[in-house]
Design an enzyme around this catalytic site. Structure first.
Site, short mmCIF file in Angstrom:
data_model
loop_
_atom_site.label_atom_id
_atom_site.label_comp_id
_atom_site.label_asym_id
_atom_site.label_seq_id
_atom_site.Cartn_x
_atom_site.Cartn_y
_atom_site.Cartn_z
N CYS A 1 0.78 -1.22 0.05
CA CYS A 1 0.29 0.02 0.18
C CYS A 1 0.68 1.24 -0.09
CB CYS A 1 -0.99 -0.01 1.22
SG CYS A 1 -1.97 1.83 0.88
N CYS B 1 -0.69 4.24 2.31
CA CYS B 1 -1.09 4.07 3.67
C CYS B 1 -0.18 2.62 4.76
CB CYS B 1 -1.73 4.52 4.52
SG CYS B 1 -3.37 4.19 3.99
N SER B 2 -1.12 2.01 4.65
CA SER B 2 -0.85 0.73 5.15
C SER B 2 -2.24 -0.06 5.19
CB SER B 2 -0.70 0.48 6.47
OG SER B 2 -1.42 0.95 7.12
N CYS B 3 -2.86 -0.13 3.83
CA CYS B 3 -4.40 -0.61 3.71
C CYS B 3 -4.21 -2.70 3.30
CB CYS B 3 -4.88 0.09 2.48
SG CYS B 3 -5.47 0.81 2.21
#
Lengths: 188, 90
Positions: free
Chosen positions: A92, A95-97
Site C-alpha cells: 500500500c 498508507c497501510s491498507c
C-alpha cells in the site's frame, strides 16, 4: 502520546461516539481471533477445491465471506494467483491498507516507508531481502492496495502435497506468502 | 477507536486513508516507520477537527489532565481521570 490518546478516548466516549467496551471487543478480535490462519484456510481450500478456486478468482469477496471472514470495513477482496511465470506482491503505497479480515494486523515492515516505496521501484530487490529468489524469467506484478480494494496472494501449491488434508495444507501457507514476500512452505 | 468511529459512520475508509496518507507524507516522517502510531493519532485528530467533534484546545486540556492524573496516581494503581487534582466536577 498515551495521555493524548486517553484524552481523545475520553472526549469521544463523553460524546457517545465510541463505547469503551466495543473498543475492547475490537482490540480482542484483532489481537486474538483474526490472523493469517484465516487466509491460510482460504488458500488451502482453493488448492483443494477447484470450484471454490474458480469462485475465488471470480468474486473473492463472496468466496472468502463464505468461510466466515468478512471485513468489518466492508472492503472488497481480490485474489491474485501466483503462476510459474508470474509472482504477485502486495503493497500500500499510500498508507497501510491491508486485508485485515484474512491476515489480521499488518506487520511493522508493511507500514514502513522503505517497503512502501521499494516494493514498487525495486520489487526483485525487496524479494531477495525476504529470501525469495525468483528465476529471472518470472514476472513480478505489484498490486497497490486501496481503502476499497485489498489483495490476497494465492501462492503456488508446493509439489508433493497431493495427499495432504486442507488443514495440513493451511500449515504451509505463511502470512508473507499471502502478501507475496514469501512462498508456500515445502511438503513435510 | 478508528474502527469504532468508522462503524459509527464518522468517516469512510477512503477519507481515513487520505488523512493518514497526508500525515505519512509530511516532511520529517521517520524513514523506519517508527512514528507510524503518531501519524495515525494525528490523522484521527485531523478528521475530528474537520468534523467539529473535538477541538485542539479541548484535546490539549484533557491531555494535561490525564498527565496530572498519572503523576498523582500511586504506582501500581489504575490511572483514572478523577485522580487529576485540578479536575473539577464529576
Amino acid at each position: 502520546m498515551t495521555a493524548r490518546v486517553r484524552a481523545l478516548e475520553t472526549i469521544l466516549s463523553e460524546k457517545g461516539l465510541i463505547d469503551p467496551a466495543a473498543i475492547d471487543e475490537i482490540v480482542d478480535t484483532y489481537q486474538n481471533k483474526i490472523g493469517p490462519q484465516n487466509g491460510a484456510k482460504v488458500v488451502a481450500r482453493a488448492w483443494s477445491d477447484e470450484r471454490f478456486d474458480a469462485w475465488l478468482r471470480k468474486d473473492a469477496t463472496a468466496a472468502i465471506a463464505s468461510l466466515g471472514y468478512t471485513g468489518r470495513q466492508g472492503e472488497h477482496m481480490r485474489a491474485v494467483h501466483n503462476t510459474p511465470d508470474t509472482h504477485n506482491l502486495v503493497v500500500c503505497t499510500l498508507c497501510s491498507c491491508y486485508p485485515w479480515s484474512v491476515l489480521g494486523l499488518p506487520p511493522v515492515w508493511y507500514k514502513s516507508p522503505p517497503y512502501r516505496s521499494r516494493a514498487v521501484s525495486d520489487p526483485r530487490g525487496v524479494l531477495s531481502e525476504f529470501g525469495v529468489a525468483l528465476d529471472p524469467h518470472v514476472n513480478i506484478r505489484v498490486w497497490d492496495s486501496t481503502a476499497e480494494l485489498r489483495y490476497l496472494v494465492v501462492p503456488m501449491r508446493p509439489e508433493g502435497t497431493d495427499g495432504l488434508s486442507e488443514e495440513a495444507l493451511a500449515g504451509l501457507v505463511s502470512r508473507d506468502a499471502m502478501i507475496g514476500t514469501g512462498l508456500a512452505g515445502r511438503a513435510p | 477507536m478508528v474502527v469504532g468511529l468508522h462503524e459509527k459512520g464518522l468517516f469512510n475508509w477512503t477519507e481515513w486513508a487520505e488523512s493518514l496518507s497526508r500525515q505519512l507524507h509530511q516532511p520529517g516522517t521517520a524513514v523506519d516507520g517508527s512514528d507510524y502510531y503518531e501519524c495515525w493519532v494525528r490523522a484521527l485528530e485531523d478528521l475530528l477537527r474537520e468534523r467539529a467533534v473535538a477541538a485542539d484546545a479541548d484535546i490539549g486540556e484533557l491531555q494535561k489532565s490525564w498527565q496530572r492524573a498519572a503523576e498523582a496516581t500511586p504506582h501500581g494503581s489504575p490511572i483514572v481521570l478523577d485522580n487529576d487534582p485540578q479536575r473539577s466536577g464529576c
